[in-house]
Design a protein around this motif. Structure first.
Motif, short mmCIF file in Angstrom:
data_model
loop_
_atom_site.label_atom_id
_atom_site.label_comp_id
_atom_site.label_asym_id
_atom_site.label_seq_id
_atom_site.Cartn_x
_atom_site.Cartn_y
_atom_site.Cartn_z
N ASN A 55 -5.28 -1.52 -8.51
CA ASN A 55 -6.03 -0.25 -8.49
C ASN A 55 -5.65 0.52 -7.24
N TYR A 56 -5.13 1.73 -7.43
CA TYR A 56 -4.65 2.54 -6.32
C TYR A 56 -5.68 3.62 -5.95
N GLU A 57 -5.77 3.90 -4.64
CA GLU A 57 -6.59 4.99 -4.12
C GLU A 57 -5.81 5.68 -3.01
N CYS A 58 -6.06 6.97 -2.90
CA CYS A 58 -5.39 7.75 -1.85
C CYS A 58 -6.42 8.20 -0.79
N ASN A 59 -5.93 8.41 0.41
CA ASN A 59 -6.78 8.91 1.48
C ASN A 59 -7.24 10.33 1.15
N THR A 60 -8.24 10.78 1.88
CA THR A 60 -8.75 12.15 1.69
C THR A 60 -7.62 13.13 1.98
N GLY A 61 -7.51 14.09 1.13
CA GLY A 61 -6.47 15.11 1.28
C GLY A 61 -5.21 14.77 0.50
N TYR A 62 -5.25 13.61 -0.19
CA TYR A 62 -4.10 13.21 -0.99
C TYR A 62 -4.56 12.88 -2.41
N ARG A 63 -3.65 12.99 -3.32
CA ARG A 63 -3.95 12.66 -4.71
C ARG A 63 -2.85 11.73 -5.25
N LEU A 64 -3.22 11.00 -6.28
CA LEU A 64 -2.27 10.05 -6.89
C LEU A 64 -1.27 10.77 -7.77
N ASP A 65 -0.02 10.42 -7.58
CA ASP A 65 1.04 10.90 -8.46
C ASP A 65 1.50 9.70 -9.30
N GLY A 66 0.85 9.50 -10.43
CA GLY A 66 1.10 8.31 -11.26
C GLY A 66 -0.22 7.69 -11.65
N PRO A 67 -0.17 6.59 -12.40
CA PRO A 67 -1.42 5.98 -12.87
C PRO A 67 -2.18 5.33 -11.73
N GLN A 68 -3.51 5.42 -11.87
CA GLN A 68 -4.35 4.79 -10.85
C GLN A 68 -4.35 3.28 -10.99
N VAL A 69 -4.27 2.80 -12.24
CA VAL A 69 -4.33 1.35 -12.50
C VAL A 69 -3.06 0.93 -13.25
N ILE A 70 -2.42 -0.11 -12.77
CA ILE A 70 -1.28 -0.71 -13.48
C ILE A 70 -1.59 -2.19 -13.75
N THR A 71 -1.01 -2.73 -14.85
CA THR A 71 -1.32 -4.10 -15.30
C THR A 71 -0.06 -4.96 -15.27
N ASN A 123 0.85 -1.19 0.00
CA ASN A 123 0.00 0.00 0.00
C ASN A 123 0.88 1.24 0.00
N PRO A 124 0.54 2.20 -0.79
CA PRO A 124 1.33 3.44 -0.76
C PRO A 124 1.05 4.21 0.53
N ALA A 125 1.97 5.04 0.94
CA ALA A 125 1.74 5.89 2.12
C ALA A 125 0.53 6.77 1.87
N SER A 126 -0.37 6.78 2.86
CA SER A 126 -1.60 7.59 2.78
C SER A 126 -2.50 7.11 1.66
N GLY A 127 -2.48 5.80 1.39
CA GLY A 127 -3.35 5.25 0.37
C GLY A 127 -3.43 3.75 0.46
N SER A 128 -4.03 3.15 -0.52
CA SER A 128 -4.19 1.68 -0.54
C SER A 128 -4.17 1.19 -1.99
N VAL A 129 -3.92 -0.13 -2.14
CA VAL A 129 -3.93 -0.75 -3.46
C VAL A 129 -4.78 -2.00 -3.40
N THR A 130 -5.57 -2.20 -4.42
CA THR A 130 -6.40 -3.41 -4.55
C THR A 130 -5.91 -4.18 -5.78
N ILE A 131 -5.47 -5.44 -5.58
CA ILE A 131 -4.89 -6.24 -6.67
C ILE A 131 -5.86 -7.36 -7.03
N THR A 132 -6.25 -7.40 -8.32
CA THR A 132 -7.13 -8.50 -8.75
C THR A 132 -6.35 -9.81 -8.88
N SER A 133 -5.11 -9.70 -9.37
CA SER A 133 -4.26 -10.89 -9.54
C SER A 133 -2.86 -10.42 -9.88
N ARG A 134 -1.87 -11.21 -9.45
CA ARG A 134 -0.49 -10.93 -9.83
C ARG A 134 -0.11 -11.66 -11.12
#
Length: 342
Positions: free
Chosen positions: A264-280, A246-257
């Protein structure tokens, strides 16, 4: 008459007695001793020393035809008793094969016959018998995609009883007789028609890894790992992208490795993503991008809910609103202090 009444002509040409004497009138009678014609011999003949009357002392010489030899006295003569001195010989067949006086080839068989012999070439040879040459088979044909052994004739030529063994290249199977023999008549037992080497469909034996696909080729096959797997095809291992935190001040949800799995990345309130929200997860075992980071969002710029009569101040993960001088309130709502006294 005084003396012998009979005188015999002898072999030496002299009479056996003197002439007798006669008183008064006397006659002398002379009687010649003759031998009968000699007997003929089978498979032969004779010659006489005279061609007229056979008198005492006449000689007979016997001879045999070609292929026969005389057994007994070959020469006899007429004796003074009118008999021959010996009986005629017999002409017996000569076994030229046994006596080794034939002219057969070394590769021929000699057979004795009455008064002669025959020569016949051995099996695998041809000719008159007096001269024999070996019968050759043509050079054996090699099957397509196959081999013959031996490659060269044992005696520099393929002759009776020589044989070849057929085999196929790897990836092919033999259809037909595995060998052929050169026959005495110069023909191969298979008519010099080699067997066929047919392609083996190795994929039917499932030689590849369960997670690979098999493709048959002429004389071979290939194994290719399925998508999401890597290896030689004979062995395949599942491709997994690295684990993600999980990134600092955020979380990641992985469907499969696995390959094509997403994070799929999400950030806590007051933070924004620096980079793509979804990576494959790609087939090379790497994510499509480095994981994003959650950075503080300056709400004062992006749309803080401060009153127009307030000042917005950004903080880590949040912001504050402070009413201007002469205004009072929460900052999100500010009221003029002068209105309060009217």
């Amino acid at each position: 008459m005084f003396g012998s009444e009979l005188a015999v002509c002898q072999a030496n040409g002299e009479w056996s007695t003197n002439e007798p004497t006669c008183s008064d009138t006397c006659f002398v009678f002379t009687i010649a001793i003759l031998c009968s014609r000699p007997d003929q011999v089978v498979n032969g003949g004779y010659t006489l020393t005279t061609s007229t009357t056979i008198r005492v002392g006449t000689r007979v010489v016997y001879h045999c035809d070609n292929g026969y030899s005389a057994v007994g006295e070959r020469v006899t003569q007429c004796n003074s008793d009118g008999e021959w001195s010996s009986i005629p010989p017999t002409c017996q067949d000569i076994n030229e094969c046994q006596d080794d006086i034939d002219n057969c080839d070394e590769f021929a068989e000699c057979t004795n016959t009455e008064g002669s012999f025959t020569c016949e070439c051995n099996v695998g040879f041809t000719g008159s018998g007096e001269s024999c040459t070996v019968i050759e088979c043509p050079h054996p044909r090699r099957p397509f995609n196959g081999f013959i052994f031996p490659v060269v004739a044992p005696q520099d030529k393929w002759v009776s009883n020589d044989y070849v063994i057929y085999s196929c290249r790897d990836g092919f199977s033999l259809s037909g007789p595995e060998n052929a023999t050169c026959q005495p008549d110069g023909a191969w037992t298979n008519g010099n028609r080699p067997p066929t080497c047919s392609d083996i469909n190795e994929c039917e034996e499932q030689p590849c890894d369960p997670n690979a696909s098999c493709r048959n080729r002429i004389g071979s096959y290939t194994c290719t790992c399925n998508e999401g797997y890597s290896g030689t095809g004979s062995t395949c291992t599942e491709i997994l992208c690295p684990a993600l935190n999980n990134p600092a001040s955020g979380s990641v949800t992985i469907t499969s490795r696995n390959v094509q799995g997403v994070a799929n990345y999400e950030c806590n309130t007051g933070y924004r993503l620096d980079g793509p929200q979804v990576i494959t997860c790609f087939s090379n075992g790497r994510w499509s991008s480095t994981p994003p980071a959650c950075v503080d969002e300056n709400e004062c710029i992006t749309g803080a809910q401060c009153d127009i009569h307030a000042t917005c101040s950004n903080t880590i993960g949040s912001y504050t609103c402070q009413c201007h001088q002469d205004y009072t309130g929460t900052g999100e709502v500010c009221t003029s202090m002068f209105k309060l006294y009217i």
